[in-house]
Design an enzyme around this catalytic site. Sequence first.
Site, PDB file in Angstrom:
ATOM      1  N   LYS A 259      -1.158  -2.880  15.527  1.00  0.00           N
ATOM      2  CA  LYS A 259      -1.898  -1.950  14.679  1.00  0.00           C
ATOM      3  C   LYS A 259      -2.941  -1.179  15.493  1.00  0.00           C
ATOM      4  O   LYS A 259      -3.168   0.009  15.250  1.00  0.00           O
ATOM      5  CB  LYS A 259      -2.563  -2.699  13.525  1.00  0.00           C
ATOM      6  CG  LYS A 259      -1.602  -3.373  12.561  1.00  0.00           C
ATOM      7  CD  LYS A 259      -0.632  -2.375  11.938  1.00  0.00           C
ATOM      8  CE  LYS A 259      -1.297  -1.449  10.943  1.00  0.00           C
ATOM      9  NZ  LYS A 259      -0.301  -0.566  10.253  1.00  0.00           N
TER      10      LYS A 259
ATOM     11  N   TYR B 254       0.393  -8.898  15.952  1.00  0.00           N
ATOM     12  CA  TYR B 254       0.341  -7.935  14.842  1.00  0.00           C
ATOM     13  C   TYR B 254      -0.895  -7.041  14.974  1.00  0.00           C
ATOM     14  O   TYR B 254      -0.802  -5.803  14.890  1.00  0.00           O
ATOM     15  CB  TYR B 254       0.306  -8.660  13.499  1.00  0.00           C
ATOM     16  CG  TYR B 254      -0.001  -7.729  12.347  1.00  0.00           C
ATOM     17  CD1 TYR B 254       0.962  -6.863  11.854  1.00  0.00           C
ATOM     18  CD2 TYR B 254      -1.282  -7.693  11.784  1.00  0.00           C
ATOM     19  CE1 TYR B 254       0.677  -5.974  10.823  1.00  0.00           C
ATOM     20  CE2 TYR B 254      -1.577  -6.819  10.750  1.00  0.00           C
ATOM     21  CZ  TYR B 254      -0.596  -5.958  10.273  1.00  0.00           C
ATOM     22  OH  TYR B 254      -0.895  -5.076   9.256  1.00  0.00           O
TER      23      TYR B 254
ATOM     24  N   ILE C   8       0.830  -1.199   0.000  1.00  0.00           N
ATOM     25  CA  ILE C   8       0.000   0.000   0.000  1.00  0.00           C
ATOM     26  C   ILE C   8       0.869   1.255   0.000  1.00  0.00           C
ATOM     27  O   ILE C   8       0.563   2.240  -0.683  1.00  0.00           O
ATOM     28  CB  ILE C   8      -0.950  -0.018   1.206  1.00  0.00           C
ATOM     29  CG1 ILE C   8      -2.008  -1.110   1.010  1.00  0.00           C
ATOM     30  CG2 ILE C   8      -1.616   1.342   1.402  1.00  0.00           C
ATOM     31  CD1 ILE C   8      -2.843  -1.388   2.232  1.00  0.00           C
TER      32      ILE C   8
END
Length: 315
Positions: free
Chosen positions: A185, A181, A32
């Site tokens: 985030k 993870y 991204i």
Amino acid sequence: MPSAPQAPPWDVRRLPRAEGKCFLVTGGNAGIGYFVAEQLAGTGATVVLGSRDPAKAAAAIASIGSRVPGAEVRHLALDLADHATLRASVDSLGLDRLDAVVHNAGVALDRPPRRETADGHELMFATNHLGHFALTHHLAPLLRATPGSRIVTTGSFAAKSERLDLDDLQSTHDYRPKRAYARSKLAQMLFALELDRRLRAVGSTTLSVLVHPGGALDALTPPRPPIHARTTRERLSHLPLGLVVQGKDAGAWPAVRAVLDPSVRGGRMLGPRAFGLRGAPTTEPLWDHLTDTTTAARLWAAGRDLTGVDPTSTT
């Protein structure tokens, strides 16, 4: 009394020009982040790719240059897991102002064992959250020198169903990679919102904006060899998913809008229009657990203790 004219709808394919502005995209060499950089370069701005790997950065710069004639793109050596190097990296930018930084880089491990940085921090938490926390501190003078500058933080749908364990932020106990993870985030997302509250409290004109890409798959992403390639079979087999998710090029749209759209406000979250998974970027309601200011404040204090810096401190 005539009503004020309304701004035209945001068009992801007709971006406003941004000549003379400079944007830093962490992790801008792939995924991204690459498409954020490519799209921003198309506005005439100077784009800096923050990346640990100079070869991958060079490939990304060449790819952008082949698609954006006259693109102004350069590389910044940046290792978010090595906090001791961040000040020198920022100094090497050689800038006196910065219009926006996109906190996009991230590490996602999918199997044990648990890994630590040289500082003894769990790798994903150290890179995804603490690294951007510390980087924001070192970039603060450049951002303060630029009225209306923006700090755009990329969250993840993976964080929607997670909650932080403030007593075990570094997953020392019961380490599960996917959960670690998602929590890293979530920490990023809480940081972005707490940062905007603190910026408002000190009267700063810098905005902190939270974004997430929705569902962004490699198989639905247009090829950018050698950075990203896909076979015809992969593309065709995943076409039905295009009804509910999208490629990483579209996953970049919320971040690009957060950088460029003058109507965007700090403390908001932008994501894809359709169920938060695909489509044009729009402002969406904060998830319930993102409004927990007590957890966000405790997380901020932990980040300050672990990195030794404060992103809103002027010292």
